[in-house]
Design an enzyme around this catalytic site. Structure first.
Site, PDB file in Angstrom:
ATOM      1  N   CYS A   1       0.785  -1.431  -0.065  1.00 18.91           N
ATOM      2  CA  CYS A   1       0.042   0.049   0.050  1.00 18.91           C
ATOM      3  C   CYS A   1       0.816   1.260   0.031  1.00 18.91           C
ATOM      4  O   CYS A   1       0.308   2.353  -0.322  1.00 18.91           O
ATOM      5  CB  CYS A   1      -0.822   0.131   1.423  1.00 18.91           C
ATOM      6  SG  CYS A   1      -2.012  -1.161   0.950  1.00 18.91           S
TER       7      CYS A   1
HETATM    8  N1  COA Z   1     -20.652  -9.079   7.898  1.00 16.83           N
HETATM    9  C1  COA Z   1     -21.005  -9.122   9.131  1.00 16.83           C
HETATM   10  N2  COA Z   1     -20.114  -9.418  10.498  1.00 16.83           N
HETATM   11  C2  COA Z   1     -18.696  -9.386  10.078  1.00 16.83           C
HETATM   12  C3  COA Z   1     -18.118  -9.335   8.743  1.00 16.83           C
HETATM   13  C4  COA Z   1     -19.251  -9.025   7.685  1.00 16.83           C
HETATM   14  N3  COA Z   1     -18.864  -9.348   6.518  1.00 16.83           N
HETATM   15  N4  COA Z   1     -16.811  -9.595   8.791  1.00 16.83           N
HETATM   16  C5  COA Z   1     -16.945  -9.708  10.061  1.00 16.83           C
HETATM   17  N5  COA Z   1     -17.911  -9.687  10.895  1.00 16.83           N
HETATM   18  C6  COA Z   1     -18.104  -9.855  12.259  1.00 16.83           C
HETATM   19  C7  COA Z   1     -16.911 -10.780  13.005  1.00 16.83           C
HETATM   20  O1  COA Z   1     -17.264 -12.117  12.736  1.00 16.83           O
HETATM   21  C8  COA Z   1     -16.948 -10.320  14.467  1.00 16.83           C
HETATM   22  O2  COA Z   1     -17.888 -10.871  15.118  1.00 16.83           O
HETATM   23  P1  COA Z   1     -17.826 -11.169  16.794  1.00 16.83           P
HETATM   24  O3  COA Z   1     -17.282 -10.130  17.451  1.00 16.83           O
HETATM   25  O4  COA Z   1     -19.143 -12.044  16.999  1.00 16.83           O
HETATM   26  O5  COA Z   1     -16.682 -12.277  16.735  1.00 16.83           O
HETATM   27  C9  COA Z   1     -17.208  -8.788  14.211  1.00 16.83           C
HETATM   28  O6  COA Z   1     -17.844  -8.632  13.135  1.00 16.83           O
HETATM   29  C10 COA Z   1     -15.895  -8.092  14.355  1.00 16.83           C
HETATM   30  O7  COA Z   1     -14.832  -8.303  13.374  1.00 16.83           O
HETATM   31  P2  COA Z   1     -13.617  -7.708  13.238  1.00 16.83           P
HETATM   32  O8  COA Z   1     -12.893  -8.454  12.235  1.00 16.83           O
HETATM   33  O9  COA Z   1     -12.734  -7.790  14.466  1.00 16.83           O
HETATM   34  O10 COA Z   1     -14.024  -6.431  12.478  1.00 16.83           O
HETATM   35  P3  COA Z   1     -13.344  -5.042  12.678  1.00 16.83           P
HETATM   36  O11 COA Z   1     -14.138  -4.049  13.444  1.00 16.83           O
HETATM   37  O12 COA Z   1     -11.935  -5.125  13.281  1.00 16.83           O
HETATM   38  O13 COA Z   1     -13.104  -4.383  11.259  1.00 16.83           O
HETATM   39  C11 COA Z   1     -11.680  -4.556   9.427  1.00 16.83           C
HETATM   40  C12 COA Z   1     -12.427  -5.347  10.134  1.00 16.83           C
HETATM   41  C13 COA Z   1     -10.849  -5.334   8.493  1.00 16.83           C
HETATM   42  C14 COA Z   1     -12.510  -3.310   8.560  1.00 16.83           C
HETATM   43  C15 COA Z   1     -10.868  -3.586  10.143  1.00 16.83           C
HETATM   44  O14 COA Z   1     -10.012  -4.269  11.137  1.00 16.83           O
HETATM   45  C16 COA Z   1      -9.723  -2.812   9.527  1.00 16.83           C
HETATM   46  O15 COA Z   1     -10.113  -2.068   8.684  1.00 16.83           O
HETATM   47  N6  COA Z   1      -8.330  -2.899   9.732  1.00 16.83           N
HETATM   48  C17 COA Z   1      -7.189  -2.622   9.171  1.00 16.83           C
HETATM   49  C18 COA Z   1      -7.317  -2.862   7.764  1.00 16.83           C
HETATM   50  C19 COA Z   1      -6.138  -2.437   7.002  1.00 16.83           C
HETATM   51  O16 COA Z   1      -5.671  -1.413   7.024  1.00 16.83           O
HETATM   52  N7  COA Z   1      -5.511  -3.309   6.354  1.00 16.83           N
HETATM   53  C20 COA Z   1      -4.614  -2.918   5.347  1.00 16.83           C
HETATM   54  C21 COA Z   1      -4.849  -3.602   3.917  1.00 16.83           C
HETATM   55  S1  COA Z   1      -3.913  -3.094   2.940  1.00 16.83           S
END
Ligand code: COA
Length: 375
Positions: A157
């Protein structure tokens, strides 16, 4: 003689096809239902976990993403397939990355008032290359009719900001005179659209930037006051695609191993402080107060991440327009995100205005570019 490097043109190629969150979730849920029906016995026996449905509300709340542009939506939204259907091109045709980059490059060159033949350095900086060699950049150099030399670089990125630093340093030193940095990102090709935790994250796009000596700019320009890059190894964002195709014990190539993987929560926790610190120390070294910045053009991965970084760097709630996001429309477009934000939100800059581009991601890597508007 050293030159002061400046950005004199930017261009964005946006694919024609859009996938809304509603379309994405419908396709994912159809796929999950089929999977659960096909594996009903194992799921009932407790040997396999059922796939949970995705939700539009979660996607918007967790990421801020509302839609994404892609090169091919039909393959992605087909619940029996769930990856883009990209036509195999012959070796005599322009490759897809080169074609996307060419579109963005032509826009950036037009803005700078330059022709392709006036470019003598092309850097293709992106998080995945369509092939290993010949370098994508050499093909792009040929398509725009540039001279000089060209090469590819990959810092995930952060590829665009690292590419801008490389080009700016070469223009400054005189090893190149006028550079084009392109960032074609076909993120749809390395995303696992069947993985509920990340299927909403990415989109496709290409960006381009022209960098040349400030005193040769044909119009208004952004002087590159300084750049700063940093890396720190982490396994939390990883893509194992490469020439060493590993296989499972049964000999089947593992599709998931060749795609994007991340521990999103860890990334969030570890990268936000790293980036805020990076920006603050870059500004301090340049004797620039955060309040002197008219705008931050941040990497476009997650809205809450950007909100945190903006608050930390500015020491207050960012005012509307101080930290524009484009991720609601484009999703995460890897290295291109901060350049889209810059290209689409910089026309109102006037003489002396300061702004900072900052990208961050796998590596971990962070790159920042401090810009001052002239003309
Ligand atoms: N729809 C519904 N629920 C979902 C889901 C979806 N598509 N994906 C995950 N969930 C649920 C999970 O099962 C989890 O449920 P639980 O609490 O009952 O276990 C809950 O949502 C939280 O999941 P989590 O993965 O911890 O979500 P988050 O709030 O951390 O958000 C991201 C996920 C990926 C959006 C976030 O962590 C993020 O943006 N991180 C940084 C990403 C980044 O910059 N990456 C670099 C890429 S180059």
């Amino acid at each position: 003689m050293t030159h002061i490097p400046a950005i004199t043109g930017t261009g964005v190629f946006t694919p024609e096809q859009v996938i809304t969150n509603a379309e994405l979730v419908t396709a994912f849920n159809a796929y999950a239902e089929r999977y659960n029906a096909e594996h009903a016995d194992e799921i009932a026996a407790g040997t396999l976990e059922a796939k949970a449905p995705s939700s539009e509300e979660f996607i918007v709340k967790a990421s801020g993403i509302e839609q994404r542009y892609v090169i091919d939506k039909s393959g992605i939204l087909d619940p029996t397939r769930m990856y883009p259907a990209l036509r195999q091109r012959s070796d005599d045709e322009p490759s897809l990355m080169a074609e996307m980059a060419l579109d963005a490059a032509q826009k950036a060159l037009a803005m700078a008032g330059r022709k392709g033949e006036e470019i003598d350095l092309v850097i293709c900086a992106a998080s995945n290359m369509e092939r290993a060699y010949p370098a994508m950049a050499v093909e792009i150099q040929s398509l725009i009719g540039a001279g000089g030399f060209a090469f590819d670089m990959n810092v995930a990125c952060s590829s665009a900001t690292f590419g801008i630093q490389a080009a700016a340093d070469m223009v400054r030193a005189g090893s190149a005179h006028r550079a084009l940095v392109v960032n074609p990102e076909i993120c749809s090709g390395h995303l696992e659209w069947r993985d509920r935790d990340c299927h909403f994250i990415f989109g496709d796009v290409a960006t381009a930037t022209v960098i040349e000596p400030a005193d040769e700019a044909k119009g208004g320009y952004f002087e590159i006051r300084s750049t700063r890059c940093a890396t720190e190894f982490s396994n939390n964002i990883r893509n194992n695609n490469g020439f060493l195709r590993r296989s499972r014990p049964d000999g089947v190539a593992d599709r998931r191993d060749m795609q994007f993987m991340q521990n999103g929560r860890k990334v969030f926790k570890e990268v936000v402080p790293m980036v805020s610190q990076h920006i603050m120390s870059h500004l301090a070294d340049e004797h620039v107060e955060a309040d002197q910045l008219k705008r931050l053009w941040l990497h476009q991965a997650n809205k809450s991440m950007n909100d945190f970084i903006g608050r930390k760097v500015l020491g207050r709630e960012p005012a509307p327009g101080e930290q524009p996001n484009i991720l609601q429309d484009y999703a995460n477009t890897s290295s291109a995100g901060s350049i889209i934000a810059f290209a689409k939100n910089s026309e109102d800059f006037t003489e002396g205005d300061l702004g900072l581009i900052c990208s961050f991601g796998a590596g971990y890597s962070v790159g920042s570019v401090l810009l001052e508007r002239h003309g």
